[in-house]
Scaffold this motif. Structure first.
Motif, mmCIF file in Angstrom:
data_model
loop_
_atom_site.group_PDB
_atom_site.id
_atom_site.type_symbol
_atom_site.label_atom_id
_atom_site.label_comp_id
_atom_site.label_asym_id
_atom_site.label_seq_id
_atom_site.Cartn_x
_atom_site.Cartn_y
_atom_site.Cartn_z
ATOM 1 N N ILE A 9 -37.285 11.746 -35.761
ATOM 2 C CA ILE A 9 -37.755 10.380 -35.528
ATOM 3 C C ILE A 9 -38.526 10.371 -34.218
ATOM 4 O O ILE A 9 -37.958 10.579 -33.149
ATOM 5 C CB ILE A 9 -36.580 9.387 -35.468
ATOM 6 N N ARG A 34 -43.491 5.869 -35.752
ATOM 7 C CA ARG A 34 -43.677 4.448 -35.985
ATOM 8 C C ARG A 34 -45.129 4.007 -35.808
ATOM 9 O O ARG A 34 -45.636 3.183 -36.568
ATOM 10 C CB ARG A 34 -42.772 3.667 -35.029
ATOM 11 N N PRO A 126 -42.003 3.959 -39.635
ATOM 12 C CA PRO A 126 -40.775 3.756 -38.861
ATOM 13 C C PRO A 126 -39.560 4.319 -39.583
ATOM 14 O O PRO A 126 -39.496 4.321 -40.819
ATOM 15 C CB PRO A 126 -40.696 2.232 -38.718
ATOM 16 N N THR A 128 -35.092 4.687 -39.068
ATOM 17 C CA THR A 128 -33.926 4.231 -38.325
ATOM 18 C C THR A 128 -32.680 4.932 -38.849
ATOM 19 O O THR A 128 -32.484 5.018 -40.070
ATOM 20 C CB THR A 128 -33.736 2.703 -38.492
ATOM 21 N N VAL A 141 -30.965 8.104 -42.994
ATOM 22 C CA VAL A 141 -32.090 7.531 -42.250
ATOM 23 C C VAL A 141 -32.840 6.577 -43.164
ATOM 24 O O VAL A 141 -33.201 6.932 -44.297
ATOM 25 C CB VAL A 141 -33.043 8.640 -41.748
ATOM 26 N N THR A 143 -36.130 4.705 -44.131
ATOM 27 C CA THR A 143 -37.569 4.808 -43.972
ATOM 28 C C THR A 143 -38.244 3.806 -44.903
ATOM 29 O O THR A 143 -37.580 3.105 -45.676
ATOM 30 C CB THR A 143 -38.064 6.230 -44.303
ATOM 31 N N ASP A 157 -36.978 9.265 -30.179
ATOM 32 C CA ASP A 157 -37.579 7.939 -30.306
ATOM 33 C C ASP A 157 -37.725 7.209 -28.979
ATOM 34 O O ASP A 157 -37.786 5.986 -28.934
ATOM 35 C CB ASP A 157 -36.824 7.083 -31.324
ATOM 36 N N SER A 161 -34.779 4.103 -27.108
ATOM 37 C CA SER A 161 -34.249 4.678 -28.343
ATOM 38 C C SER A 161 -33.223 3.783 -29.038
ATOM 39 O O SER A 161 -32.144 3.500 -28.503
ATOM 40 C CB SER A 161 -33.603 6.031 -28.025
ATOM 41 N N ALA A 162 -33.562 3.364 -30.255
ATOM 42 C CA ALA A 162 -32.598 2.619 -31.072
ATOM 43 C C ALA A 162 -31.466 3.533 -31.505
ATOM 44 O O ALA A 162 -30.320 3.091 -31.689
ATOM 45 C CB ALA A 162 -33.308 2.018 -32.285
ATOM 46 N N THR A 163 -31.775 4.810 -31.669
ATOM 47 C CA THR A 163 -30.741 5.761 -32.074
ATOM 48 C C THR A 163 -29.701 5.927 -30.981
ATOM 49 O O THR A 163 -28.494 5.939 -31.245
ATOM 50 C CB THR A 163 -31.372 7.124 -32.398
#
Length: 391
Positions: A9, A34, A126, A128, A141, A143, A157, A161-163
Protein backbone atom coordinates in the motif's frame (compact mmCIF):
# COMPACT_ATOMS: atom_id res chain seq x y z
CA UNK A 1 0.36 -19.97 5.22
CA UNK A 2 2.70 -19.51 2.24
CA UNK A 3 3.25 -16.12 0.66
CA UNK A 4 1.26 -16.63 -2.51
CA UNK A 5 0.53 -12.90 -2.75
CA UNK A 6 1.86 -9.71 -1.21
CA UNK A 7 0.17 -6.33 -1.38
CA UNK A 8 2.04 -3.05 -0.98
CA UNK A 9 0.00 0.00 0.00
CA UNK A 10 1.71 3.16 -1.23
CA UNK A 11 3.71 3.86 -4.38
CA UNK A 12 6.42 6.10 -2.96
CA UNK A 13 10.09 5.20 -2.88
CA UNK A 14 9.71 2.86 0.10
CA UNK A 15 6.70 1.03 -1.29
CA UNK A 16 8.26 0.57 -4.72
CA UNK A 17 11.55 -0.58 -3.20
CA UNK A 18 9.66 -3.12 -1.10
CA UNK A 19 7.78 -4.38 -4.15
CA UNK A 20 11.01 -4.80 -6.10
CA UNK A 21 12.75 -6.53 -3.20
CA UNK A 22 9.84 -8.96 -2.77
CA UNK A 23 9.76 -9.59 -6.52
CA UNK A 24 13.46 -10.48 -6.43
CA UNK A 25 12.65 -12.94 -3.64
CA UNK A 26 10.15 -14.69 -5.92
CA UNK A 27 7.07 -13.36 -4.12
CA UNK A 28 4.20 -12.12 -6.36
CA UNK A 29 3.35 -8.55 -5.44
CA UNK A 30 1.00 -5.73 -6.39
CA UNK A 31 1.33 -2.05 -5.45
CA UNK A 32 -1.73 0.11 -4.82
CA UNK A 33 -1.17 3.88 -4.93
CA UNK A 34 -4.01 6.20 -4.00
CA UNK A 35 -2.82 9.13 -6.14
CA UNK A 36 -3.51 9.34 -9.85
CA UNK A 37 0.23 9.55 -10.55
CA UNK A 38 3.44 8.69 -8.73
CA UNK A 39 5.46 11.19 -6.66
CA UNK A 40 5.88 14.85 -7.76
CA UNK A 41 8.83 15.66 -9.99
CA UNK A 42 9.76 18.94 -8.28
CA UNK A 43 12.17 17.65 -5.65
CA UNK A 44 15.46 15.85 -5.23
CA UNK A 45 17.05 13.70 -2.59
CA UNK A 46 20.44 12.49 -1.45
CA UNK A 47 21.10 8.76 -1.59
CA UNK A 48 23.70 8.12 1.09
CA UNK A 49 26.10 5.15 0.86
CA UNK A 50 23.81 2.97 3.01
CA UNK A 51 20.93 3.50 0.58
CA UNK A 52 23.09 2.99 -2.50
CA UNK A 53 24.22 -0.42 -1.20
CA UNK A 54 20.60 -1.38 -0.62
CA UNK A 55 19.69 -0.22 -4.13
CA UNK A 56 22.48 -2.44 -5.45
CA UNK A 57 20.61 -5.38 -3.93
CA UNK A 58 17.61 -4.28 -5.98
CA UNK A 59 19.64 -4.05 -9.19
CA UNK A 60 19.11 -0.30 -9.71
CA UNK A 61 22.15 1.11 -7.91
CA UNK A 62 24.32 1.47 -11.03
CA UNK A 63 21.59 3.36 -12.89
CA UNK A 64 21.21 5.88 -10.07
CA UNK A 65 24.95 6.25 -9.46
CA UNK A 66 25.31 7.21 -13.13
CA UNK A 67 22.99 10.19 -12.49
CA UNK A 68 24.98 11.52 -9.53
CA UNK A 69 26.92 14.75 -9.99
CA UNK A 70 30.31 14.86 -8.22
CA UNK A 71 31.15 18.17 -6.57
CA UNK A 72 34.52 19.34 -5.25
CA UNK A 73 33.11 21.33 -2.32
CA UNK A 74 30.14 20.41 -0.17
CA UNK A 75 29.41 21.33 3.41
CA UNK A 76 27.87 23.98 5.64
CA UNK A 77 28.23 27.76 5.22
CA UNK A 78 27.23 30.85 7.13
CA UNK A 79 24.69 33.16 5.40
CA UNK A 80 27.64 35.47 4.68
CA UNK A 81 29.09 32.73 2.48
CA UNK A 82 31.92 31.74 4.83
CA UNK A 83 32.54 28.01 5.00
CA UNK A 84 32.07 26.48 8.44
CA UNK A 85 32.81 22.87 7.53
CA UNK A 86 33.34 21.27 4.15
CA UNK A 87 34.51 18.20 2.30
CA UNK A 88 33.91 16.79 -1.20
CA UNK A 89 31.94 14.00 -2.80
CA UNK A 90 35.27 12.35 -3.66
CA UNK A 91 36.29 12.34 0.01
CA UNK A 92 32.96 10.78 1.02
CA UNK A 93 33.38 8.06 -1.60
CA UNK A 94 36.97 7.37 -0.55
CA UNK A 95 35.95 7.04 3.10
CA UNK A 96 32.74 4.99 2.74
CA UNK A 97 33.24 3.27 -0.61
CA UNK A 98 30.28 5.14 -2.09
CA UNK A 99 29.36 8.81 -2.56
CA UNK A 100 26.24 10.64 -1.48
CA UNK A 101 24.42 10.54 -4.81
CA UNK A 102 22.13 13.52 -5.38
CA UNK A 103 19.32 12.58 -7.77
CA UNK A 104 15.85 13.76 -8.67
CA UNK A 105 13.17 11.90 -6.74
CA UNK A 106 11.39 11.22 -10.02
CA UNK A 107 14.50 9.42 -11.32
CA UNK A 108 14.48 7.07 -8.33
CA UNK A 109 10.78 6.35 -8.85
CA UNK A 110 11.38 5.66 -12.54
CA UNK A 111 14.30 3.30 -11.84
CA UNK A 112 12.23 1.24 -9.39
CA UNK A 113 9.12 1.11 -11.60
CA UNK A 114 11.13 0.12 -14.68
CA UNK A 115 12.65 -2.81 -12.76
CA UNK A 116 9.24 -4.20 -11.79
CA UNK A 117 7.09 -6.40 -14.03
CA UNK A 118 4.62 -4.42 -16.09
CA UNK A 119 1.31 -3.99 -14.33
CA UNK A 120 2.71 -4.35 -10.81
CA UNK A 121 1.90 -0.74 -9.88
CA UNK A 122 -1.68 0.50 -9.95
CA UNK A 123 -2.28 4.23 -9.52
CA UNK A 124 -5.61 5.83 -8.60
CA UNK A 125 -6.11 2.69 -6.55
CA UNK A 126 -6.73 3.29 -2.83
CA UNK A 127 -6.29 0.29 -0.57
CA UNK A 128 -7.11 -0.15 3.11
CA UNK A 129 -6.25 -2.92 5.55
CA UNK A 130 -9.49 -4.38 6.92
CA UNK A 131 -7.96 -7.27 8.88
CA UNK A 132 -4.23 -7.60 9.65
CA UNK A 133 -4.52 -11.40 9.78
CA UNK A 134 -2.39 -13.71 11.89
CA UNK A 135 -0.24 -16.83 11.51
CA UNK A 136 -3.32 -18.87 10.58
CA UNK A 137 -5.39 -16.43 8.51
CA UNK A 138 -4.42 -14.05 5.68
CA UNK A 139 -4.69 -10.30 5.97
CA UNK A 140 -7.56 -8.66 4.11
CA UNK A 141 -7.14 -5.49 2.04
CA UNK A 142 -10.09 -3.54 0.64
CA UNK A 143 -9.45 -2.19 -2.88
CA UNK A 144 -11.60 -0.79 -5.65
CA UNK A 145 -11.84 -4.38 -6.94
CA UNK A 146 -13.20 -5.65 -3.63
CA UNK A 147 -11.67 -7.30 -0.59
CA UNK A 148 -8.49 -9.23 -1.29
CA UNK A 149 -6.64 -11.75 0.90
CA UNK A 150 -2.89 -11.30 1.24
CA UNK A 151 -0.19 -13.44 2.76
CA UNK A 152 1.70 -10.21 3.48
CA UNK A 153 0.79 -6.53 3.47
CA UNK A 154 3.51 -3.88 3.34
CA UNK A 155 2.05 -0.61 4.54
CA UNK A 156 4.08 2.22 3.02
CA UNK A 157 1.16 4.63 3.24
CA UNK A 158 3.05 7.62 4.58
CA UNK A 159 3.19 9.73 7.68
CA UNK A 160 -0.61 9.83 8.04
CA UNK A 161 -0.76 6.06 7.69
CA UNK A 162 -4.27 4.69 8.16
CA UNK A 163 -2.68 1.27 8.58
CA UNK A 164 -0.54 2.43 11.50
CA UNK A 165 -3.62 3.92 13.16
CA UNK A 166 -5.45 0.60 12.77
CA UNK A 167 -2.59 -1.53 14.11
CA UNK A 168 -1.55 0.78 16.95
CA UNK A 169 -4.61 2.88 17.89
CA UNK A 170 -3.05 4.06 21.17
CA UNK A 171 0.03 5.53 19.54
CA UNK A 172 -0.01 9.36 19.64
CA UNK A 173 0.97 9.68 15.98
CA UNK A 174 3.18 12.31 14.37
CA UNK A 175 4.28 15.52 16.09
CA UNK A 176 4.93 18.83 14.40
CA UNK A 177 8.68 19.56 14.35
CA UNK A 178 8.29 23.34 14.23
CA UNK A 179 9.69 23.52 10.68
CA UNK A 180 8.16 24.03 7.28
CA UNK A 181 10.08 23.34 4.06
CA UNK A 182 10.17 24.55 0.47
CA UNK A 183 11.57 22.50 -2.42
CA UNK A 184 12.06 23.06 -6.12
CA UNK A 185 14.27 22.10 -9.06
CA UNK A 186 15.67 24.87 -11.26
CA UNK A 187 17.91 24.95 -14.32
CA UNK A 188 20.27 27.93 -14.02
CA UNK A 189 22.39 26.97 -17.04
CA UNK A 190 25.59 26.36 -15.11
CA UNK A 191 26.62 24.51 -12.01
CA UNK A 192 27.13 26.62 -8.85
CA UNK A 193 30.60 26.83 -7.34
CA UNK A 194 29.34 25.72 -3.91
CA UNK A 195 26.92 23.02 -2.84
CA UNK A 196 25.58 21.89 0.51
CA UNK A 197 23.71 23.88 3.12
CA UNK A 198 23.70 27.40 4.53
CA UNK A 199 22.61 27.71 8.17
CA UNK A 200 21.13 30.90 9.55
CA UNK A 201 19.02 31.79 12.59
CA UNK A 202 16.10 29.35 12.72
CA UNK A 203 16.40 28.40 9.05
CA UNK A 204 18.58 26.85 6.40
CA UNK A 205 18.88 26.63 2.63
CA UNK A 206 20.30 23.78 0.57
CA UNK A 207 21.85 23.56 -2.90
CA UNK A 208 22.17 20.16 -4.57
CA UNK A 209 23.47 19.83 -8.16
CA UNK A 210 21.63 17.21 -10.21
CA UNK A 211 22.20 15.73 -13.65
CA UNK A 212 21.52 17.81 -16.78
CA UNK A 213 22.59 21.08 -15.10
CA UNK A 214 19.55 21.04 -12.84
CA UNK A 215 19.76 22.25 -9.24
CA UNK A 216 17.65 21.00 -6.37
CA UNK A 217 17.18 23.95 -4.02
CA UNK A 218 15.37 23.79 -0.71
CA UNK A 219 14.73 25.77 2.44
CA UNK A 220 13.55 24.97 5.96
CA UNK A 221 12.41 27.54 8.51
CA UNK A 222 10.58 27.70 11.81
CA UNK A 223 6.89 28.45 11.24
CA UNK A 224 3.52 27.66 12.80
CA UNK A 225 1.97 24.45 11.56
CA UNK A 226 -0.30 25.05 8.60
CA UNK A 227 0.93 28.59 7.91
CA UNK A 228 1.06 29.56 4.25
CA UNK A 229 2.14 32.70 2.40
CA UNK A 230 0.11 34.46 -0.27
CA UNK A 231 3.16 33.89 -2.48
CA UNK A 232 5.66 31.23 -1.48
CA UNK A 233 8.03 32.62 -4.10
CA UNK A 234 7.95 36.02 -2.37
CA UNK A 235 8.27 34.37 1.04
CA UNK A 236 11.51 32.70 -0.04
CA UNK A 237 12.89 36.05 -1.16
CA UNK A 238 11.93 37.54 2.20
CA UNK A 239 13.65 34.78 4.13
CA UNK A 240 16.74 34.32 1.98
CA UNK A 241 17.07 37.45 -0.17
CA UNK A 242 20.12 38.78 1.71
CA UNK A 243 21.94 35.45 2.00
CA UNK A 244 25.08 34.56 0.08
CA UNK A 245 24.98 33.71 -3.61
CA UNK A 246 23.61 31.68 -5.20
CA UNK A 247 20.87 31.04 -2.63
CA UNK A 248 18.58 34.02 -3.42
CA UNK A 249 19.27 33.73 -7.14
CA UNK A 250 18.26 30.07 -7.23
CA UNK A 251 15.09 30.67 -5.25
CA UNK A 252 14.26 33.55 -7.61
CA UNK A 253 14.52 31.13 -10.56
CA UNK A 254 11.98 28.72 -9.08
CA UNK A 255 8.69 28.70 -10.94
CA UNK A 256 6.04 29.79 -8.41
CA UNK A 257 3.69 26.93 -9.27
CA UNK A 258 6.50 24.36 -8.90
CA UNK A 259 7.54 25.30 -5.37
CA UNK A 260 6.51 22.55 -2.98
CA UNK A 261 5.81 23.62 0.60
CA UNK A 262 5.35 21.00 3.31
CA UNK A 263 5.32 21.15 7.07
CA UNK A 264 7.65 18.67 8.79
CA UNK A 265 6.05 16.14 11.10
CA UNK A 266 7.79 13.12 12.57
CA UNK A 267 7.18 10.08 14.75
CA UNK A 268 9.12 11.30 17.75
CA UNK A 269 7.41 8.56 19.79
CA UNK A 270 8.61 5.20 18.44
CA UNK A 271 6.10 2.49 17.67
CA UNK A 272 6.09 -0.65 19.82
CA UNK A 273 6.81 -2.67 16.66
CA UNK A 274 7.07 -2.28 12.89
CA UNK A 275 4.66 -5.13 12.30
CA UNK A 276 1.40 -6.62 13.52
CA UNK A 277 -0.26 -9.78 12.25
CA UNK A 278 0.67 -10.12 8.58
CA UNK A 279 1.30 -6.41 8.11
CA UNK A 280 4.72 -4.75 8.03
CA UNK A 281 5.00 -0.97 8.35
CA UNK A 282 7.69 0.67 6.25
CA UNK A 283 9.18 4.14 5.70
CA UNK A 284 7.26 7.16 6.96
CA UNK A 285 4.41 4.95 8.14
CA UNK A 286 6.83 3.35 10.60
CA UNK A 287 9.37 6.06 11.42
CA UNK A 288 8.72 9.42 9.77
CA UNK A 289 11.68 11.69 10.51
CA UNK A 290 12.85 15.26 10.06
CA UNK A 291 14.84 15.74 6.85
CA UNK A 292 17.97 17.17 8.48
CA UNK A 293 20.10 14.03 8.11
CA UNK A 294 18.84 13.26 4.61
CA UNK A 295 17.85 9.75 5.72
CA UNK A 296 14.08 9.53 5.24
CA UNK A 297 14.11 7.76 1.88
CA UNK A 298 17.35 5.98 2.75
CA UNK A 299 15.82 4.31 5.80
CA UNK A 300 12.73 3.31 3.81
CA UNK A 301 14.96 1.61 1.24
CA UNK A 302 16.82 -0.17 4.04
CA UNK A 303 13.46 -1.34 5.43
CA UNK A 304 12.51 -2.80 2.06
CA UNK A 305 15.68 -4.86 1.64
CA UNK A 306 15.75 -6.12 5.23
CA UNK A 307 12.09 -7.13 5.13
CA UNK A 308 12.42 -9.00 1.84
CA UNK A 309 15.63 -10.73 2.95
CA UNK A 310 13.65 -12.45 5.71
CA UNK A 311 10.98 -13.72 3.32
CA UNK A 312 10.58 -16.40 0.69
CA UNK A 313 7.38 -17.88 -0.78
CA UNK A 314 7.50 -20.52 2.00
CA UNK A 315 8.49 -18.14 4.81
CA UNK A 316 6.98 -18.38 8.28
CA UNK A 317 5.75 -14.86 9.02
CA UNK A 318 5.38 -15.75 12.70
CA UNK A 319 9.17 -15.53 12.93
CA UNK A 320 10.05 -13.35 9.91
CA UNK A 321 8.07 -10.25 10.88
CA UNK A 322 9.29 -10.14 14.51
CA UNK A 323 12.80 -10.45 13.08
CA UNK A 324 12.06 -7.46 10.83
CA UNK A 325 11.03 -5.37 13.83
CA UNK A 326 14.09 -6.50 15.79
CA UNK A 327 16.38 -5.52 12.91
CA UNK A 328 14.79 -2.18 12.09
CA UNK A 329 13.15 -0.59 15.13
CA UNK A 330 16.33 0.24 17.13
CA UNK A 331 18.11 1.68 14.08
CA UNK A 332 15.22 3.76 12.79
CA UNK A 333 14.41 5.06 16.27
CA UNK A 334 18.01 6.24 16.62
CA UNK A 335 17.89 8.01 13.25
CA UNK A 336 14.58 9.74 14.09
CA UNK A 337 16.12 10.98 17.35
CA UNK A 338 19.32 12.17 15.69
CA UNK A 339 17.34 14.00 13.00
CA UNK A 340 15.33 15.82 15.66
CA UNK A 341 18.52 16.81 17.48
CA UNK A 342 19.96 18.27 14.30
CA UNK A 343 16.71 20.20 13.83
CA UNK A 344 17.12 21.61 17.34
CA UNK A 345 20.51 23.03 16.31
CA UNK A 346 19.04 24.62 13.19
CA UNK A 347 16.20 26.07 15.29
CA UNK A 348 18.60 28.23 17.33
CA UNK A 349 17.85 31.92 16.68
CA UNK A 350 19.32 34.17 19.38
CA UNK A 351 22.66 35.84 18.59
CA UNK A 352 24.41 34.06 21.47
CA UNK A 353 23.06 30.63 20.50
CA UNK A 354 23.82 31.01 16.81
CA UNK A 355 27.33 32.22 17.63
CA UNK A 356 27.95 29.10 19.71
CA UNK A 357 26.60 26.92 16.90
CA UNK A 358 28.77 28.68 14.31
CA UNK A 359 31.82 28.27 16.52
CA UNK A 360 31.12 24.56 17.04
CA UNK A 361 30.69 23.97 13.30
CA UNK A 362 33.86 25.91 12.54
CA UNK A 363 35.85 23.83 15.03
CA UNK A 364 34.37 20.64 13.55
CA UNK A 365 35.47 21.87 10.13
CA UNK A 366 39.05 22.02 11.37
CA UNK A 367 39.08 18.31 12.16
CA UNK A 368 40.84 15.93 9.76
CA UNK A 369 38.52 14.76 6.99
CA UNK A 370 38.65 11.18 8.23
CA UNK A 371 37.56 12.27 11.72
CA UNK A 372 34.82 14.53 10.41
CA UNK A 373 33.37 11.86 8.12
CA UNK A 374 33.73 9.23 10.81
CA UNK A 375 30.88 10.89 12.68
CA UNK A 376 28.53 9.51 10.01
CA UNK A 377 29.93 5.99 10.16
CA UNK A 378 26.98 4.52 12.07
CA UNK A 379 24.63 5.69 9.32
CA UNK A 380 26.71 5.20 6.23
CA UNK A 381 28.58 1.95 6.98
CA UNK A 382 25.38 -0.10 7.21
CA UNK A 383 25.52 -3.22 5.04
CA UNK A 384 22.35 -4.71 3.49
CA UNK A 385 21.54 -8.41 3.65
CA UNK A 386 21.62 -10.40 0.43
CA UNK A 387 18.46 -11.25 -1.48
CA UNK A 388 17.69 -14.56 -3.15
CA UNK A 389 18.67 -13.25 -6.58
CA UNK A 390 22.25 -12.84 -5.32
CA UNK A 391 22.63 -16.03 -3.27
Amino acid sequence: MALHQAIVIGGGIGGLAAALALHRQGIPVNVHERAAALEPVGAGLALAPNALRALDRLGVGPRLRALATPHPAVGVRHPSGRWLARTSTAAVEAHFGDPIAAVARADVIAALVDALPEGTVRTDSPATVIDPGDHRQPAVVRTTDGDQPAGLVVAADGIRSATRALLFPDHPGPRYSGFTTWRSIVTPGRRPAAAGEVWGPGRLAGIVPLADDRIYVYGAALAPAGARAASEHAELQRLYGDWCAPVPQLFAMAEPDRILRNDVWDLADPLPAQHHGRVALLGDAAHAMCPFLGQGACQAIEDAVVLASLLTPSADLATALPAYTAARLPRTTAVVTASRRTGALIALRTPAATLLRTTALTLAGLLPTRTLLGRSATLYNWQPPALAAER
